[in-house]
Design a protein around this motif. Structure first.
Motif, mmCIF file in Angstrom:
data_model
loop_
_atom_site.group_PDB
_atom_site.id
_atom_site.type_symbol
_atom_site.label_atom_id
_atom_site.label_comp_id
_atom_site.label_asym_id
_atom_site.label_seq_id
_atom_site.Cartn_x
_atom_site.Cartn_y
_atom_site.Cartn_z
ATOM 1 N N ALA A 93 -41.701 12.310 1.578
ATOM 2 C CA ALA A 93 -43.079 12.539 1.502
ATOM 3 C C ALA A 93 -43.489 11.983 2.849
ATOM 4 C CB ALA A 93 -43.811 11.676 0.597
ATOM 5 N N TYR A 94 -43.090 11.146 3.637
ATOM 6 C CA TYR A 94 -43.746 10.555 4.704
ATOM 7 C C TYR A 94 -42.896 11.512 6.049
ATOM 8 C CZ TYR A 94 -44.475 7.909 9.009
ATOM 9 O OH TYR A 94 -44.457 7.658 10.337
ATOM 10 N N LEU A 95 -41.815 11.605 6.059
ATOM 11 C CA LEU A 95 -40.994 12.482 6.907
ATOM 12 C C LEU A 95 -41.594 13.890 6.891
ATOM 13 C CD1 LEU A 95 -37.625 10.792 6.563
ATOM 14 C CD2 LEU A 95 -39.122 10.605 8.379
ATOM 15 N N THR A 96 -41.713 14.415 5.570
ATOM 16 C CA THR A 96 -42.134 15.645 5.588
ATOM 17 C C THR A 96 -43.630 15.937 6.138
ATOM 18 O OG1 THR A 96 -40.715 16.156 3.337
ATOM 19 C CG2 THR A 96 -42.448 17.629 3.710
ATOM 20 N N GLN A 97 -44.438 15.177 5.675
ATOM 21 C CA GLN A 97 -45.776 15.327 6.293
ATOM 22 C C GLN A 97 -45.771 15.080 8.010
ATOM 23 O OE1 GLN A 97 -47.954 11.989 6.870
ATOM 24 N NE2 GLN A 97 -49.250 13.251 7.948
ATOM 25 N N GLN A 98 -44.780 14.143 8.336
ATOM 26 C CA GLN A 98 -44.769 14.219 9.840
ATOM 27 C C GLN A 98 -44.287 15.563 10.429
ATOM 28 O OE1 GLN A 98 -45.330 11.240 11.895
ATOM 29 N NE2 GLN A 98 -46.379 10.704 10.092
ATOM 30 N N LEU A 99 -43.149 15.922 9.896
ATOM 31 C CA LEU A 99 -42.640 17.130 10.466
ATOM 32 C C LEU A 99 -43.623 18.362 10.354
ATOM 33 C CD1 LEU A 99 -38.986 16.923 8.657
ATOM 34 C CD2 LEU A 99 -39.488 16.897 11.418
ATOM 35 N N LEU A 100 -44.392 18.489 9.175
ATOM 36 C CA LEU A 100 -45.337 19.585 9.010
ATOM 37 C C LEU A 100 -46.390 19.386 9.989
ATOM 38 C CD1 LEU A 100 -45.423 20.137 5.200
ATOM 39 C CD2 LEU A 100 -43.851 21.499 6.896
ATOM 40 N N ALA A 101 -47.027 18.409 10.227
ATOM 41 C CA ALA A 101 -48.098 18.027 11.148
ATOM 42 C C ALA A 101 -47.644 18.302 12.488
ATOM 43 C CB ALA A 101 -48.357 16.476 11.127
ATOM 44 N N GLN A 102 -46.420 18.514 12.990
ATOM 45 C CA GLN A 102 -45.965 18.590 14.194
ATOM 46 C C GLN A 102 -45.676 20.258 14.275
ATOM 47 O OE1 GLN A 102 -42.485 16.245 15.315
ATOM 48 N NE2 GLN A 102 -43.472 14.623 14.287
ATOM 49 N N GLY A 103 -45.835 21.159 13.201
ATOM 50 C CA GLY A 103 -45.721 22.435 12.938
ATOM 51 C C GLY A 103 -44.101 22.743 12.799
ATOM 52 N N LYS A 104 -43.298 21.687 12.691
ATOM 53 C CA LYS A 104 -41.965 21.945 12.096
ATOM 54 C C LYS A 104 -41.989 22.631 10.800
ATOM 55 C CE LYS A 104 -40.556 18.767 15.946
ATOM 56 N NZ LYS A 104 -39.633 17.671 16.134
ATOM 57 N N THR A 105 -42.206 23.817 10.538
ATOM 58 C CA THR A 105 -42.137 24.078 9.196
ATOM 59 C C THR A 105 -41.037 24.971 8.641
ATOM 60 O OG1 THR A 105 -43.211 26.436 9.921
ATOM 61 C CG2 THR A 105 -44.740 24.365 9.229
ATOM 62 N N ALA A 106 -40.096 25.405 9.514
ATOM 63 C CA ALA A 106 -39.008 26.300 9.209
ATOM 64 C C ALA A 106 -37.814 25.668 8.491
ATOM 65 C CB ALA A 106 -38.447 26.779 10.505
#
Ligand code: DUC
Ligand code: ZN
Ligand code: ZN
Length: 465
Positions: A193-206
């Motif tokens: 959950a933490y890592l996912t949220q960090q990635l998405l916040a950086q626009g890393k959605t692919a």
């Protein structure tokens, strides 16, 4: 009267290949069971296996047919998925009950049996899903084990399924006492959950970011925690879909400390990598599954671990979603892509071609990991996973010369893509028998819905493994 008289059917001239021997012998079948394995058998019907191997029907210990996740359902149901399994040489599947937290275990069993019975085309068993450690759940376990549900999945991640340490301890104690084998999905829920949220916040959605959201440490941490809890209560256990060196090291350490722990991997961890999640456009979504695909180094580690017996089982974790209509839900965020990929039909040909054909596995190791060990660990042996007098006559007549280019179009899985599209395999099932009846002929399904039966698994003293 000789026991060799009155055979119903004889599979002739093949090389009978089991987990521990190779024999030039015929296989005699009576009443759906193996009645003789010997040269020069005769019967009213013969099936010629000249130039072919005769393997025990393969056992896939981890599939998800007709599985609802939110408002979508995995694309193969018990009929289409089991037809695909049969065409790929698998004659026994083990799926799961789909219980959620707080739900009665028996209700979950009945619901799953109603989905499968009358539709499934090969034999099947069910792992229980243990989504809580309530008094009711714990008290139902011994009855269900005696009724043929002798293994259970425990999760350390997924909403509605993941268990805390207290629950894991209680459940491992109960499975130990009931001789139920716990199969554990090991990934740290909070870390994902933490890592996912960090990635998405950086626009890393692919899709390419999916593996970064659940790296090897996430898996190994949960495995280490479960290993420690299992050691505290002296419970044998089984690691589902092990993907990487880090988790293998956890298993090795646990064994060094005297634990009984088994582990499975899947063809996609042996043959695909995180690079597939980075294919152009949205294609990487086809490879979004959990635990995530890893590195080429991990692939080599897993092949070696299979060959030296550290990994006992290769299962598929078959969980197909349509690319065009279901995977597409995650266009804006990899976290919304339904997890899973098809594989029920390609496991055996891929392991034969890429394992045996490439010299990474012996024929015996192939049979052991794809048929005999899953049958043994999940209480189905020697009825399944063996060619012995009295075993079910589930036989795969396997042509080592047949080549096939894998593609969604050529396969029977009900899904619009194949993760191995274009890959050529050498060696393929020609004829498949289920309890003595031909269900696949020249690569095509000739059986019927409902021909498969529920097989009651036997609880066994795992501590004596
Ligand atoms: N991961 C699971 O744990 N289950 C089904 C499919 C997947 O990718
Ligand atoms: Zn899992
Ligand atoms: Zn799974």
């Amino acid at each position: 009267m000789s026991t060799l008289e009155h055979l119903d059917c004889v599979v002739k001239n093949g090389t009978v290949m089991t987990a521990d021997q190779a024999m030039l012998a015929d296989v005699g079948i009576r009443d759906g069971k193996v009645a003789a394995v010997a040269p020069n058998l005769h019967g009213p019907r013969t099936i010629d296996a000249l130039g072919c191997y005769v393997f025990p029907g393969f056992v896939d210990a981890h599939v998800h047919l007709d599985m609802a996740v939110g408002d979508i359902v995995s694309s193969d149901d018990f009929f289409t998925g089991s037809v695909a399994a049969a065409c790929g040489g698998t004659t026994t599947l083990i799926d799961f009950t789909c219980n959620f937290r707080g739900e009665d275990l028996g209700t979950g069993v009945e619901r799953r049996r109603a989905q499968a019975d009358g539709r499934v085309a090969v034999d099947y068993a069910l792992h229980l899903t243990l989504a809580d450690a309530s008094e009711r759940t714990l008290s139902q376990l011994s009855r269900l084990a005696l009724d043929g549900y002798a293994s259970a999945k425990l999760y350390t991640t997924y909403q509605g399924l993941h268990l805390d340490d207290d629950e894991i301890l209680r459940l491992l104690t109960a499975t130990r006492d009931c001789q139920v084998l716990p199969m554990v999905h090991t990934e740290n829920h909070a870390a994902i959950a933490y890592l996912t949220q960090q990635l998405l916040a950086q626009g890393k959605t692919a899709p390419r970011y999916h593996p970064q959201s659940r790296p090897p440490l996430v898996e190994a941490e949960a495995a280490q925690r479960v290993a420690a809890l299992a050691e505290l209560v002296g419970a044998p256990w089984y690691v589902a879909h092990l993907t990487c060196r880090e988790t293998l090291q956890v298993v090795q350490r646990a064994r060094d400390r005297g634990q009984i722990v088994f582990a499975e991997t899947c063809p996609h961890y042996l043959l695909l990598s995180a690079e597939d999640c980075a294919r152009p456009g949205f294609e990487g979504a086809k490879f979004v599954l959990s635990p995530a695909l890893r590195s080429h180094v991990d692939q080599d580690v897993l092949w070696e671990a299979l060959a030296d017996g550290q990994l006992q089982v290769v299962s598929t974790d078959h969980c197909p979603w349509y690319y065009e209509t279901q995977k597409v839900r995650g266009r804006d965020s990899f976290a919304q892509i339904p997890n899973g990929a098809p594989g029920i039909e390609t496991r055996v040909p891929l392991l034969f071609s890429e394992g045996v054909g490439s010299g990474r596995l012996s024929l015996q190791q192939f049979v052991r990991t794809c048929a005999t060990q899953p049958a043994r660990l999940f209480g189905l042996y020697p009825r399944k996973g063996a060619i012995e007098i009295g075993s079910d006559a589930d036989l795969v007549i396997y042509d080592p010369q047949k080549r096939l280019t894998l593609s969604a179009q050529a396969l029977h899985q009900r899904v619009d893509y194949c993760p191995y599209e274009g890959r050529v395999v050498q060696g393929y099932p020609r004829t498949v028998l289920l309890r003595g009846e031909v269900i696949v002929q020249d690569g095509e399904f000739v059986g019927r819905p409902g021909q498969g039966e529920f097989v009651a698994a036997r609880p066994w003293p795992i501590s004596e493994a």
